[in-house]
Write a protein that holds these residues in place. Structure first.
Motif, PDB file in Angstrom:
ATOM      1  N   LEU A  83      33.714  27.115  44.184  1.00  0.00           N
ATOM      2  CA  LEU A  83      34.446  28.204  44.827  1.00  0.00           C
ATOM      3  C   LEU A  83      35.936  28.156  44.512  1.00  0.00           C
ATOM      4  O   LEU A  83      36.598  29.200  44.499  1.00  0.00           O
ATOM      5  N   ARG A  84      36.465  26.966  44.260  1.00  0.00           N
ATOM      6  CA  ARG A  84      37.875  26.881  43.857  1.00  0.00           C
ATOM      7  C   ARG A  84      38.114  27.666  42.575  1.00  0.00           C
ATOM      8  O   ARG A  84      39.139  28.346  42.433  1.00  0.00           O
ATOM      9  N   LYS A  85      37.162  27.601  41.645  1.00  0.00           N
ATOM     10  CA  LYS A  85      37.317  28.324  40.384  1.00  0.00           C
ATOM     11  C   LYS A  85      37.251  29.836  40.578  1.00  0.00           C
ATOM     12  O   LYS A  85      37.647  30.594  39.695  1.00  0.00           O
ATOM     13  N   ILE A  86      36.775  30.262  41.725  1.00  0.00           N
ATOM     14  CA  ILE A  86      36.722  31.695  42.040  1.00  0.00           C
ATOM     15  C   ILE A  86      37.938  32.127  42.844  1.00  0.00           C
ATOM     16  O   ILE A  86      38.557  33.154  42.556  1.00  0.00           O
ATOM     17  N   LEU A  87      38.352  31.325  43.834  1.00  0.00           N
ATOM     18  CA  LEU A  87      39.263  31.799  44.873  1.00  0.00           C
ATOM     19  C   LEU A  87      40.664  31.209  44.843  1.00  0.00           C
ATOM     20  O   LEU A  87      41.522  31.666  45.617  1.00  0.00           O
ATOM     21  N   SER A  88      40.941  30.233  44.010  1.00  0.00           N
ATOM     22  CA  SER A  88      42.260  29.601  44.032  1.00  0.00           C
ATOM     23  C   SER A  88      43.290  30.400  43.249  1.00  0.00           C
ATOM     24  O   SER A  88      43.168  30.563  42.030  1.00  0.00           O
ATOM     25  N   ASN A 100      43.913  39.550  39.986  1.00  0.00           N
ATOM     26  CA  ASN A 100      45.269  39.874  40.432  1.00  0.00           C
ATOM     27  C   ASN A 100      46.056  40.632  39.365  1.00  0.00           C
ATOM     28  O   ASN A 100      46.986  41.373  39.683  1.00  0.00           O
ATOM     29  N   THR A 101      45.696  40.453  38.094  1.00  0.00           N
ATOM     30  CA  THR A 101      46.417  41.124  37.002  1.00  0.00           C
ATOM     31  C   THR A 101      45.604  42.251  36.371  1.00  0.00           C
ATOM     32  O   THR A 101      45.999  42.797  35.343  1.00  0.00           O
ATOM     33  N   SER A 102      44.475  42.594  36.981  1.00  0.00           N
ATOM     34  CA  SER A 102      43.613  43.622  36.403  1.00  0.00           C
ATOM     35  C   SER A 102      44.138  45.016  36.724  1.00  0.00           C
ATOM     36  O   SER A 102      44.964  45.206  37.633  1.00  0.00           O
ATOM     37  N   THR A 103      43.647  46.026  35.974  1.00  0.00           N
ATOM     38  CA  THR A 103      44.122  47.405  36.154  1.00  0.00           C
ATOM     39  C   THR A 103      43.014  48.406  36.458  1.00  0.00           C
ATOM     40  O   THR A 103      43.299  49.572  36.706  1.00  0.00           O
ATOM     41  N   GLY A 104      41.773  47.998  36.434  1.00  0.00           N
ATOM     42  CA  GLY A 104      40.667  48.915  36.706  1.00  0.00           C
ATOM     43  C   GLY A 104      39.567  48.210  37.463  1.00  0.00           C
ATOM     44  O   GLY A 104      39.713  47.055  37.856  1.00  0.00           O
ATOM     45  N   PRO A 105      38.452  48.888  37.684  1.00  0.00           N
ATOM     46  CA  PRO A 105      37.338  48.249  38.382  1.00  0.00           C
ATOM     47  C   PRO A 105      36.884  46.991  37.644  1.00  0.00           C
ATOM     48  O   PRO A 105      36.727  46.992  36.429  1.00  0.00           O
ATOM     49  N   VAL A 106      36.695  45.917  38.396  1.00  0.00           N
ATOM     50  CA  VAL A 106      36.318  44.627  37.820  1.00  0.00           C
ATOM     51  C   VAL A 106      35.050  44.145  38.520  1.00  0.00           C
ATOM     52  O   VAL A 106      34.947  44.190  39.751  1.00  0.00           O
ATOM     53  N   LYS A 107      34.078  43.699  37.728  1.00  0.00           N
ATOM     54  CA  LYS A 107      32.879  43.109  38.299  1.00  0.00           C
ATOM     55  C   LYS A 107      33.266  41.790  38.959  1.00  0.00           C
ATOM     56  O   LYS A 107      33.886  40.931  38.328  1.00  0.00           O
ATOM     57  N   CYS A 108      32.920  41.641  40.237  1.00  0.00           N
ATOM     58  CA  CYS A 108      33.352  40.472  41.003  1.00  0.00           C
ATOM     59  C   CYS A 108      32.157  39.688  41.529  1.00  0.00           C
ATOM     60  O   CYS A 108      31.085  40.256  41.771  1.00  0.00           O
ATOM     61  N   SER A 109      32.375  38.410  41.716  1.00  0.00           N
ATOM     62  CA  SER A 109      31.355  37.577  42.338  1.00  0.00           C
ATOM     63  C   SER A 109      31.191  37.999  43.800  1.00  0.00           C
ATOM     64  O   SER A 109      32.123  38.531  44.412  1.00  0.00           O
ATOM     65  N   PRO A 110      30.008  37.762  44.366  1.00  0.00           N
ATOM     66  CA  PRO A 110      29.818  38.074  45.789  1.00  0.00           C
ATOM     67  C   PRO A 110      30.817  37.344  46.672  1.00  0.00           C
ATOM     68  O   PRO A 110      31.245  37.873  47.702  1.00  0.00           O
ATOM     69  N   GLU A 111      31.227  36.121  46.271  1.00  0.00           N
ATOM     70  CA  GLU A 111      32.155  35.344  47.092  1.00  0.00           C
ATOM     71  C   GLU A 111      33.527  35.997  47.128  1.00  0.00           C
ATOM     72  O   GLU A 111      34.171  36.058  48.196  1.00  0.00           O
ATOM     73  N   LEU A 112      34.007  36.484  46.010  1.00  0.00           N
ATOM     74  CA  LEU A 112      35.306  37.152  46.009  1.00  0.00           C
ATOM     75  C   LEU A 112      35.250  38.436  46.831  1.00  0.00           C
ATOM     76  O   LEU A 112      36.176  38.742  47.597  1.00  0.00           O
ATOM     77  N   LEU A 113      34.158  39.193  46.698  1.00  0.00           N
ATOM     78  CA  LEU A 113      34.001  40.399  47.508  1.00  0.00           C
ATOM     79  C   LEU A 113      33.976  40.054  48.999  1.00  0.00           C
ATOM     80  O   LEU A 113      34.554  40.765  49.826  1.00  0.00           O
ATOM     81  N   ASP A 114      33.310  38.944  49.343  1.00  0.00           N
ATOM     82  CA  ASP A 114      33.281  38.502  50.742  1.00  0.00           C
ATOM     83  C   ASP A 114      34.687  38.270  51.275  1.00  0.00           C
ATOM     84  O   ASP A 114      35.065  38.751  52.346  1.00  0.00           O
ATOM     85  N   VAL A 115      35.473  37.493  50.527  1.00  0.00           N
ATOM     86  CA  VAL A 115      36.804  37.117  51.007  1.00  0.00           C
ATOM     87  C   VAL A 115      37.722  38.331  51.102  1.00  0.00           C
ATOM     88  O   VAL A 115      38.463  38.502  52.083  1.00  0.00           O
ATOM     89  N   LEU A 116      37.679  39.200  50.102  1.00  0.00           N
ATOM     90  CA  LEU A 116      38.490  40.411  50.170  1.00  0.00           C
ATOM     91  C   LEU A 116      38.060  41.278  51.355  1.00  0.00           C
ATOM     92  O   LEU A 116      38.894  41.876  52.042  1.00  0.00           O
ATOM     93  N   GLY A 117      36.751  41.335  51.605  1.00  0.00           N
ATOM     94  CA  GLY A 117      36.265  42.073  52.760  1.00  0.00           C
ATOM     95  C   GLY A 117      36.737  41.473  54.068  1.00  0.00           C
ATOM     96  O   GLY A 117      37.059  42.189  55.025  1.00  0.00           O
ATOM     97  N   TYR A 118      36.781  40.149  54.118  1.00  0.00           N
ATOM     98  CA  TYR A 118      37.295  39.476  55.308  1.00  0.00           C
ATOM     99  C   TYR A 118      38.746  39.850  55.553  1.00  0.00           C
ATOM    100  O   TYR A 118      39.161  40.107  56.692  1.00  0.00           O
ATOM    101  N   TYR A 119      39.559  39.875  54.508  1.00  0.00           N
ATOM    102  CA  TYR A 119      40.963  40.256  54.683  1.00  0.00           C
ATOM    103  C   TYR A 119      41.079  41.686  55.194  1.00  0.00           C
ATOM    104  O   TYR A 119      41.907  41.986  56.071  1.00  0.00           O
ATOM    105  N   ASP A 120      40.270  42.585  54.666  1.00  0.00           N
ATOM    106  CA  ASP A 120      40.288  43.961  55.167  1.00  0.00           C
ATOM    107  C   ASP A 120      39.964  44.000  56.656  1.00  0.00           C
ATOM    108  O   ASP A 120      40.616  44.704  57.440  1.00  0.00           O
TER     109      ASP A 120
END
Length: 527
Positions: A83-88, A100-120
């Motif tokens: 998870l460090r390799k995903i979220l750090s 963080n440096t992307s400009t369009g829709p990016v395919k994301c791991s479920p874990e990254l989607l989880d954390v971003l959803g938590y922040y929302d």
């Protein structure tokens, strides 16, 4: 600002449904029914690792044997690294760094989607007091510390105006996220809590028969199962005013299948112009939060406890208490900046009743009248800051937990006080030969304390001026001895002197193979 509607089962389901990844984790974490007492008697095995997510990992495992405990340890470490390799955000090659440096829709791991959803979710629930894209604000304050001047007010306002805007857009059906204009992402706070809960899920899956384990990363922890038959995990809550490793906790709680987190500014922050500022920011003002000394949260998972503890340091205490009342299965203890302790309605149900006359305030020894002639000035203490070195990876037989002893000697090299001894096995304590030859007693590793996250390997110990029999010692020059022996590693022994007289003083202990230069201070707490 906040309302407190009754919490219903429907609300609970809606709340969990918004976060499917961690809702599943909560089920997995709570699923151990236990079969303690069958077969071999379980015992608690302890593991310690420095440099994990920028801090320390302490893992206690109640297991039927060492092999089962090792399975839990391996599962926890492997899941943390995955998870460090995903979220750090500190790793430029991590998934979140690329996003963080992307400009369009990016395919994301479920874990990254989880954390971003938590922040929302927490941004919405806190009315903007919790935010996942504070990167530019953090950079502004780091730059201010380097420059030695407070951030420019106009620059802060530009950053603050952008913070209410969404930092990303999630498409869970497509499994993508789109980076939106705004401040750089900074998700390490909640990310660490999420990783702890997921590591516990992974350990439970690999060792379903283990009666229990406690995952503690930098003071944020998840308690799974039980430490012994009929018992719960006991966790101390650090006192924000007296937060040394060996200081008495403010209180203790007993928990099982829950996350516990504490946020506070006493371990990290910014020093500008001689003033200390918190590293916890109010996204609504761009300024460091200063109304709360610490906040401790008990929740069903560590992602929630971590996010809420940070949020409660930003909100006014009454606002934070109102927010907690809206969230299912959450309790808190808020210590206001003026020292007031504010508990949510059921926090006391988790607390361990204090023993009568349990604690003596450091610097005011029992039986010593304040200002007694020849004794230390009232409130003075000796503080020792130690940085244990992180050993290189060594595989199964590589360096492991450090054993640490700190004691005080007079000018004739007579030992007066053992201040701290950390170690988890009696058989290894003789590996501290200088201490062992005069002590020869068992002692446990520092108890589990929920506290503000500290840098990796950094520990602070205080000495209250008493000898081993509880007798106050006079003003004099003392020697502080530090001995460290790492299991499968090396042995180190050094010392330094400190003048304990009428005025504050400082000293050092030289660096050695297992620790860096240790600083010694004498004076009032926080000197």
């Amino acid at each position: 600002m906040f309302t407190s509607p009754a919490i219903s089962t429907r609300f609970r389901r809606r709340w969990l449904a918004r976060l499917p990844g961690l809702a599943f984790s909560v089920v997995a974490l709570s699923g151990f029914a236990g079969s303690i007492g069958r077969g071999a008697d379980p015992e608690v095995f302890q593991f310690h690792h420095e440099g994990v997510l920028g801090t320390s990992l302490d893992l206690q495992v109640n297991a039927v044997d060492a092999a089962q405990a090792a399975v839990v340890e391996t599962a926890v470490l492997e899941e943390i690294e995955r998870l460090r390799k995903i979220l750090s955000t500190y790793d430029p090659e991590s998934e979140i760094s690329h996003f963080n440096t992307s400009t369009g829709p990016v395919k994301c791991s479920p874990e990254l989607l989880d954390v971003l959803g938590y922040y929302d979710f927490w941004n919405f629930k806190s009315a903007g007091a919790y935010n996942g894209h504070l990167g530019d604000l953090i950079a502004a304050w780091k730059g201010a510390e380097k420059a030695g001047a407070l951030p420019d007010a106009a620059s802060l306002q530009r950053i603050v105006r952008a913070l209410p805007q969404a930092g990303w857009k999630l498409d869970r059906a497509a499994g993508t996220a789109t980076r939106l204009p705004g401040g750089a992402l900074a998700i390490d706070s909640l990310g660490k809590g999420y990783i702890i809960s997921k590591a516990a899920v992974a350990a439970r899956a690999k060792a379903p028969g283990a009666p229990g384990f406690l995952v503690n990363i930098g003071g944020d922890m998840y308690a799974s199962g039980v430490p012994a038959a009929g018992a719960l995990w006991t966790i101390g809550v650090a006192d924000p005013k007296r937060n040394a490793d060996n200081a008495p906790p403010l209180t203790q709680v007993r928990v099982s299948n829950r996350g516990v987190s504490t946020s506070a500014a006493y371990e990290r922050g910014y020093t500008i112009g001689g003033r200390r500022f918190s590293h916890i920011f109010d996204p609504r003002t761009g300024l460091p939060a200063n109304g709360v000394a610490s906040a401790t949260v008990i929740a069903s998972n560590t992602a929630s406890s971590n996010a809420l503890a940070t949020t409660l340091c930003v909100l006014r205490p009454e606002e934070g208490l109102a927010l907690v009342r809206q969230i299912p299965d959450v309790e808190c203890l808020i210590v206001a900046a003026d020292g007031r302790q504010i508990r949510s309605p059921r926090f006391a149900a988790f607390e361990v009743p204090p023993a009568p006359g349990a604690a003596t305030t450091a610097g005011t020894p029992a039986g010593a009248p304040a200002g007694s002639p020849g004794l230390w000035p009232t409130g003075y203490e000796v503080g020792l800051t130690i940085t244990l070195k992180t050993p290189p990876p060594g595989g199964k037989g590589g360096p492991r937990r450090p054993y640490v002893a700190v004691w005080v000697e007079d000018e004739n090299a007579q030992r007066l006080r053992t201040v701290a001894v950390w170690g988890n096995r009696l058989k290894y304590l003789p590996d501290l030969p200088a201490w062992w030859k005069v002590a020869q007693q068992d002692s446990a590793w520092a108890q589990s304390i929920t506290r503000a996250t500290r840098p990796a390997g950094q520990h602070r110990i205080v000495w209250d001026g008493l000898d081993d029999k509880g007798k106050p010692l006079p003003r004099a020059t003392y020697t502080i001895v530090l001995e460290v022996a790492r299991q499968n590693g090396t042995h180190a022994l050094e010392n330094g002197k400190i003048v304990c007289g009428n005025l504050p003083a400082t000293g050092t202990i030289p660096a050695a193979t297992e620790f860096g230069v240790a600083s010694i201070s004498y004076g009032p707490p926080g000197q």
